[in-house]
Design a protein around this motif. Structure first.
Motif, PDB file in Angstrom:
ATOM      1  N   ASP A  80     -35.233 -25.318 -32.890  1.00  0.00           N
ATOM      2  CA  ASP A  80     -36.037 -23.940 -32.991  1.00  0.00           C
ATOM      3  C   ASP A  80     -34.657 -22.782 -32.789  1.00  0.00           C
ATOM      4  OD1 ASP A  80     -38.063 -25.333 -33.882  1.00  0.00           O
ATOM      5  OD2 ASP A  80     -38.870 -25.390 -31.931  1.00  0.00           O
ATOM      6  N   GLY A  81     -35.381 -21.704 -33.730  1.00  0.00           N
ATOM      7  CA  GLY A  81     -34.184 -20.862 -33.803  1.00  0.00           C
ATOM      8  C   GLY A  81     -33.444 -20.404 -33.950  1.00  0.00           C
ATOM      9  N   ARG A 132     -31.583 -20.814 -38.554  1.00  0.00           N
ATOM     10  CA  ARG A 132     -31.824 -20.120 -39.740  1.00  0.00           C
ATOM     11  C   ARG A 132     -30.757 -21.156 -40.588  1.00  0.00           C
ATOM     12  NH1 ARG A 132     -30.238 -14.654 -40.713  1.00  0.00           N
ATOM     13  NH2 ARG A 132     -30.081 -14.254 -38.644  1.00  0.00           N
ATOM     14  N   THR A 181     -35.069 -33.991 -34.964  1.00  0.00           N
ATOM     15  CA  THR A 181     -35.936 -32.438 -34.762  1.00  0.00           C
ATOM     16  C   THR A 181     -36.028 -32.070 -36.764  1.00  0.00           C
ATOM     17  OG1 THR A 181     -35.668 -32.146 -32.901  1.00  0.00           O
ATOM     18  CG2 THR A 181     -36.042 -30.426 -34.555  1.00  0.00           C
ATOM     19  N   SER A 182     -35.076 -32.078 -37.197  1.00  0.00           N
ATOM     20  CA  SER A 182     -35.273 -32.129 -38.390  1.00  0.00           C
ATOM     21  C   SER A 182     -35.761 -32.458 -39.909  1.00  0.00           C
ATOM     22  CB  SER A 182     -34.100 -32.157 -38.888  1.00  0.00           C
ATOM     23  OG  SER A 182     -33.237 -31.217 -39.058  1.00  0.00           O
ATOM     24  N   ARG A 207     -39.150 -31.632 -38.823  1.00  0.00           N
ATOM     25  CA  ARG A 207     -39.590 -30.973 -39.675  1.00  0.00           C
ATOM     26  C   ARG A 207     -40.024 -30.765 -41.245  1.00  0.00           C
ATOM     27  NH1 ARG A 207     -35.966 -28.044 -38.229  1.00  0.00           N
ATOM     28  NH2 ARG A 207     -36.565 -27.075 -36.557  1.00  0.00           N
TER      29      ARG A 207
END
Length: 326
Positions: free
Chosen positions: A212-213, A215, A314-315, A318
């Motif tokens: 997170d954080g 882009r 994490t990806s 998501r």
């Protein structure tokens, strides 16, 4: 690992593989006699098999091809000489050329597949008979011992229900050799969508973000063979880190089943890796299998030490959250 032994006997001119499985004999027989299941394990990692014909009758024939991450093709064929379901079948196994004919200069072997019940499940005994010591040594030199071991060790994932095998385990990393790592993750969604999530920029930007954080500021993809891609990530204001990216080339593209690409960290002299992704769907869920080839052990260990597995989890989480319906 299912394979317990692979032995060669120069006097008897044989190579024998033995593997034990937590599945009944009938299920093991099914895995070896249905081409869609053979496709999942018959080729070793990096050389997946595709059976293009399969006639399970005495005198019937089967043909398959295996494709390397660089697009090289190796072809083989079986002629069934004996069938006793679900205990035994025997084939003449040959190397084939592009026309489907026996390849000159390569041996034809007689191969027995034997299936027997055990207290824990079932046992495969695979015996290959050679006509000469030269033929045995030639096949062993080609890597038959290692290749057959790696191939048959993939069978556990085939014999179990896919959700039972992988769901809830998250992203799993296995070290296969000094230069090869296999990563698996079950996505609870259809293969076509998982393929599109890896090949369409507007979808990839929604999930391939790492922690997170961060882009994704650059996402350019040409999924055709010979096409190139480029990704770049930038931290949000107040988040530690510097922008970085990867670029590479597509070597193999078999939508929606398999894609092989190189991967290089943009702006560095770090060596490239080869990333071989396969997608398999069962009952609406898709197993992602990513085989990564590193140039050497040191590079492998350096990359794994960065927390790559956790970042990929994490990806992938998501991807499920952002692209799959609730």
């Amino acid at each position: 690992m299912p394979v317990t032994t692979v032995t060669t006997d120069p006097d008897a001119l044989t190579m024998t593989l033995v593997g034990d499985f937590a599945a009944p004999v009938e299920r093991l027989w099914q895995a070896f006699t249905e081409p869609a299941q053979l496709d999942r394990f018959w080729g070793p990692p990096g050389w997946p098999a595709t059976f293009t014909s399969f006639d399970l009758t005495p005198g019937g024939r089967a043909q398959y091809q295996m494709t390397s991450p660089q697009g090289e093709v190796s072809r083989g064929g079986w002629e069934f000489t004996a069938i006793d379901a679900p205990h035994r079948f025997e084939v003449l196994d040959s190397f084939l050329n592009g026309d489907g004919d026996v390849l000159e200069g390569m041996p034809t072997m007689r191969v027995e597949f034997l299936f027997e019940a055990t207290p824990e499940g079932s046992r495969l005994t695979n015996i290959t008979y050679f006509d000469s010591l030269d033929a045995l040594e030639q096949v062993v030199e080609f890597g038959a011992v290692e290749g057959s071991t790696l191939a048959i060790n993939q069978l556990d994932a085939v014999l179990q229900d896919l959700r039972e095998y992988a769901q809830g385990k998250g992203t799993q990393t296995e070290i296969l050799s000094d230069t090869h790592v296999r990563i698996t993750r079950l996505i609870d969604g259809p293969r076509d969508l998982v393929w599109r999530a890896h090949t369409e920029p507007e979808l990839m930007k929604k999930w391939l973000l790492g922690p997170d954080g961060w882009r994704m500021t650059v996402c350019e993809i040409d999924p055709a063979v010979g096409g190139r891609y480029r990704y770049e990530w930038t931290p949000d204001e107040g988040v530690e880190g510097e922008a970085f990216g990867f670029d590479g080339e597509t070597l193999v593209s078999e939508a929606p089943r398999r894609a092989v690409t190189t991967e290089h960290m943009t702006g560095t002299d770090f060596p490239s890796t080869t990333n071989d992704m396969s997608l398999y769907e069962e009952d609406g869920a898709t197993l992602i299998t990513l085989l990564i080839e590193y140039p050497d052990k040191d590079t492998r260990d350096m990359v794994l030490a960065t927390g790559m597995t956790e970042g990929m989890e994490t990806s992938y989480a998501r991807l499920e959250r952002e692209l799959l319906p609730a």
